[in-house]
Structures are given as structure tokens and as C-alpha cells.
Design a protein around this motif. Structure first.
Motif, short mmCIF file in Angstrom:
data_model
loop_
_atom_site.label_atom_id
_atom_site.label_comp_id
_atom_site.label_asym_id
_atom_site.label_seq_id
_atom_site.Cartn_x
_atom_site.Cartn_y
_atom_site.Cartn_z
N MET A 64 10.21 34.48 65.09
CA MET A 64 10.96 33.43 65.78
C MET A 64 10.69 33.61 67.27
SD MET A 64 12.49 30.80 65.22
CE MET A 64 13.83 29.66 65.21
N LEU A 65 9.59 33.00 67.72
CA LEU A 65 9.03 33.24 69.06
C LEU A 65 9.00 31.93 69.83
CD1 LEU A 65 6.23 35.45 67.58
CD2 LEU A 65 7.98 36.29 69.17
N SER A 67 6.66 30.00 71.71
CA SER A 67 5.68 28.90 71.67
C SER A 67 4.48 29.24 70.79
CB SER A 67 5.19 28.63 73.10
OG SER A 67 4.44 29.75 73.53
N VAL A 71 3.03 32.89 69.26
CA VAL A 71 2.89 33.18 67.82
C VAL A 71 1.44 33.52 67.50
CG1 VAL A 71 3.19 32.27 65.48
CG2 VAL A 71 4.85 31.68 67.25
N ASP A 93 6.71 31.97 59.68
CA ASP A 93 6.96 31.71 61.11
C ASP A 93 7.93 30.54 61.23
OD1 ASP A 93 6.69 31.85 63.96
OD2 ASP A 93 5.56 29.97 63.77
N SER A 95 9.19 29.51 64.25
CA SER A 95 9.13 28.97 65.62
C SER A 95 8.63 27.53 65.60
CB SER A 95 8.15 29.80 66.46
OG SER A 95 8.11 31.15 66.06
N PRO A 120 9.50 25.82 60.54
CA PRO A 120 10.34 25.54 61.71
C PRO A 120 11.73 25.07 61.27
CG PRO A 120 8.69 23.82 61.43
CD PRO A 120 8.36 24.89 60.43
#
Ligand code: NAD
Length: 296
Positions: A64-65, A67, A71, A93, A95, A120
Motif C-alpha cells: 500500500m504505497l 504511486s 510500487v 498491490d 495502491s 486498488p
């Protein structure tokens, strides 16, 4: 129980990882921010010394980053997830990274034996805290069942959208609507305040009227109208201005690619970027109201 690795323990990652601990999983985490590491450790995450250390024994890795470039670096770098996770590990992922980065990461993962899933989310820090997020999964269909199972403790609605890039496509379109709503909510609030409206009374009117929308109800830009909203806490994020500007940019880029006109998104992006550049980048996005009123 599978062992979990979690990379990126910020405003969303921290509360999301807590639900997995509550569900009985061991979570090993990593974040580059020592403050985030300290908070996560206090919440029961076993802190690792780096990404390789976090993922080496994991069955499932979550990230959970901020941009797409973050990632991409975390996944494909020499000390990153793909190089250090065991073959067969599922990497989810969560994000918001846009369609192009998602496709690149599916491609990069395919030669490593790692199973990459884009998932997401929508629902904000409130949804992360309450475990009521909406997930938009993009991956090979045969992996969707396990991905749904692994996201179940974190969400209310977990949708399999389709193959590579489709989860991000749904998220980009969702945040086009949300980003424009947040922007117009800030414009309406700046105007209402300047016209001398009682914003508490206006909230009651608007939420029963044609102006009602999700972000106006949860993230009202006027202070002390909604007690939990960032505006009632000095516009502490919440959802950072620069992240919303990034999401609007993703929508504008996606539209350019397929030949669709998005003028309101372009304007909203310009306003958010201008506010971010004048010192509001890490404040909650609803602090745009200060910029529009000449207070920041
Ligand atoms: P955040 O900035 O609070 O958290 C991101 C975390 O990632 C930070 O703690 C940062 O230190 C860490 N990080 C950055 N680079 C790293 C690296 N190389 N290795 C390890 N850790 C690293 O942001 P957030 O609000 O949690 O948002 C995360 C993602 O979720 C973004 O893509 C955002 O667009 C999306 N999102 C946010 C919300 C929201 O309401 N905040 C809602 C839905 C989706």
C-alpha cells in the motif's frame, strides 16, 4: 495460517494490516518511514529490516504505497519483492497506480513465478479502519478466488473486474468522480462561507437535496460540520492533496490514451496541483477550500 508481508504502513496500510492481525495472521512489515514503523510495531506488526527480509518467508505479500513509480521500484528492484519472494507467492498491490504501471507489473511478475494481483481500494481511511473497503481486483481469473479470500478481512465488497489493468481502470474512473466531487465540494464551501451561509445548516440542506454526495457527507470541507472529517482536525490527512492530484492525473492520462474529453478532471487536477505546490501537498485534499478562499 499463511504468513503475511506488508509493505507501506501509512494512513491506509496501517489500519488495513491490523485487520489481518485480528484475523489471526502473522504480519511482517516494512516502511521507509521510521514513524510509520513505530506505529505499526505498536499495533502488532513484526517489523522487518527491509523488503527482502519481510517477504522471504511470506505466503502472501500486500503493498500500500503512494504511486506507480514507488510500487514499481518496490516490486522490481534488486532488493525488491519479485527478486526475494518465493515462487508461487501471491503479491496483492492495493495502491492506486494507474493502468500502465499495473500492466507493466503483471508482465514483470510473469517471468518470476510470483502471482501479481492489482487490488486498488475505495472507502478512505474510514473504510480501512472499519474493514469496509471496496476492492477492484485485476488478475488472471484462476487467481481471483484466493485473492478474494485474502482480502475478505479488509473489505465489504470485493469485485473481480478482469485481467491486467482492469482493477486500476475501475479505480481511475471511480476517483475521477470522487476527485471532481471533492474539488467542487471545496468550491461550494468557499462560496457558501463567503456568502455568509451557516455551513452546518447548509450541510443539512445539501445532504437532503440534489447536491448530496459521499465525499461531502464524510469529508465535508467546512470545519466542525462533520466531527470526524479532516477539516475538523486542521485538515490533517485523510487523503493527501498530492495523492488526489495524482489520481486525477491518472484519469486525464487514461482518457488521452483512448480519446475521451475530460475537461472537469483537468481543471480539478490543476487546482489540486496548485494547492499542493503552495504547501498543501501533505494536508488533506479538502484543504483546497483554504487555497480557493485565499487563506493558503
Ligand atoms: P501514505 O503516504 O499515508 O502511506 C504510504 C506509505 O508508503 C508511507 O508510510 C511511506 O513511508 C511508505 N513508502 C513509500 N515508499 C516506500 C518504499 N519504497 N518502501 C516501503 N514503504 C514506502 O498514503 P496512503 O494514504 O496510505 O495511500 C496509499 C495508497 O492508497 C495510495 O496509492 C493512495 O492513492 C491510495 N488510497 C488512499 C486513500 C486514502 O483515503 N488515504 C484511499 C484509497 C486509496
Amino acid at each position: 495460517m499463511p504468513t503475511i508481508a506488508w509493505i507501506g504502513l501509512g494512513l491506509m496500510g496501517n489500519p488495513m494490516s491490523k485487520h489481518l492481525i485480528k484475523a489471526g495472521y502473522t504480519v511482517r512489515g516494512f516502511d521507509i518511514d521510521p514513524g510509520a514503523c513505530e506505529r505499526a510495531a505498536g499495533d502488532g506488526v513484526e517489523m522487518a529490516s527491509g523488503i527482502a527480509d519481510a517477504v522471504a518467508d511470506a505466503d502472501v505479500v500486500y503493498s500500500m504505497l503512494p504511486s506507480g513509480s514507488d510500487v514499481h521500484e518496490v516490486m522490481t528492484g534488486s532488493n525488491g519483492v519479485f527478486a526475494n519472494a518465493r515462487p508461487g507467492t501471491m503479491v496483492i498491490d492495493c495502491s492506486t497506480i494507474g493502468i500502465d504501471y499495473a500492466r507493466k507489473l503483471h508482465e514483470a511478475a510473469s517471468s518470476t513465478g510470483v502471482v501479481f494481483v492489482e487490488a486498488p481500494v475505495s472507502g478512505g481511511t474510514e473504510g480501512a479502519r472499519d474493514g469496509t473497503l471496496t476492492f477492484m481486483i485485476g488478475c488472471e481469473k484462476r487467481h481471483a478466488g484466493k485473492a478474494k479470500e485474502m482480502l475478505q478481512p479488509l473489505g465489504d465488497y470485493i469485485a473481480y473486474v478482469g485481467g491486467a489493468g482492469t482493477g486500476q481502470a475501475a479505480k481511475v474512473v471511480n476517483n475521477l468522480i470522487m476527485g471532481v466531487c471533492v474539488t467542487v465540494n471545496c468550491e461550494a464551501t468557499a462560496l457558501g462561507q463567503r456568502l455568509g451561509l451557516d455551513m452546518k445548516e447548509f450541510f443539512e440542506i445539501a445532504t437532503r437535496s440534489s447536491a448530496d454526495n459521499w465525499s461531502f457527507r464524510l469529508w465535508n470541507p467546512a470545519p466542525n460540520v462533520v466531527p470526524d472529517a479532516p477539516s475538523s482536525h486542521d485538515y490533517k490527512a485523510g487523503f493527501k492533496t498530492w495523492l488526489l492530484a495524482k489520481d486525477l492525473q491518472l484519469a486525464v492520462e487514461a482518457a488521452r490514451e483512448v480519446g475521451v474529453v475530460l475537461e472537469t478532471a483537468k481543471t480539478a487536477h490543476k487546482l489540486m496541483t496548485s494547492h499542493a505546490d503552495s504547501g498543501g501537498a501533505d494536508m488533506d485534499a479538502t484543504s483546497l477550500v483554504l487555497h480557493l478562499s485565499g487563506k493558503k
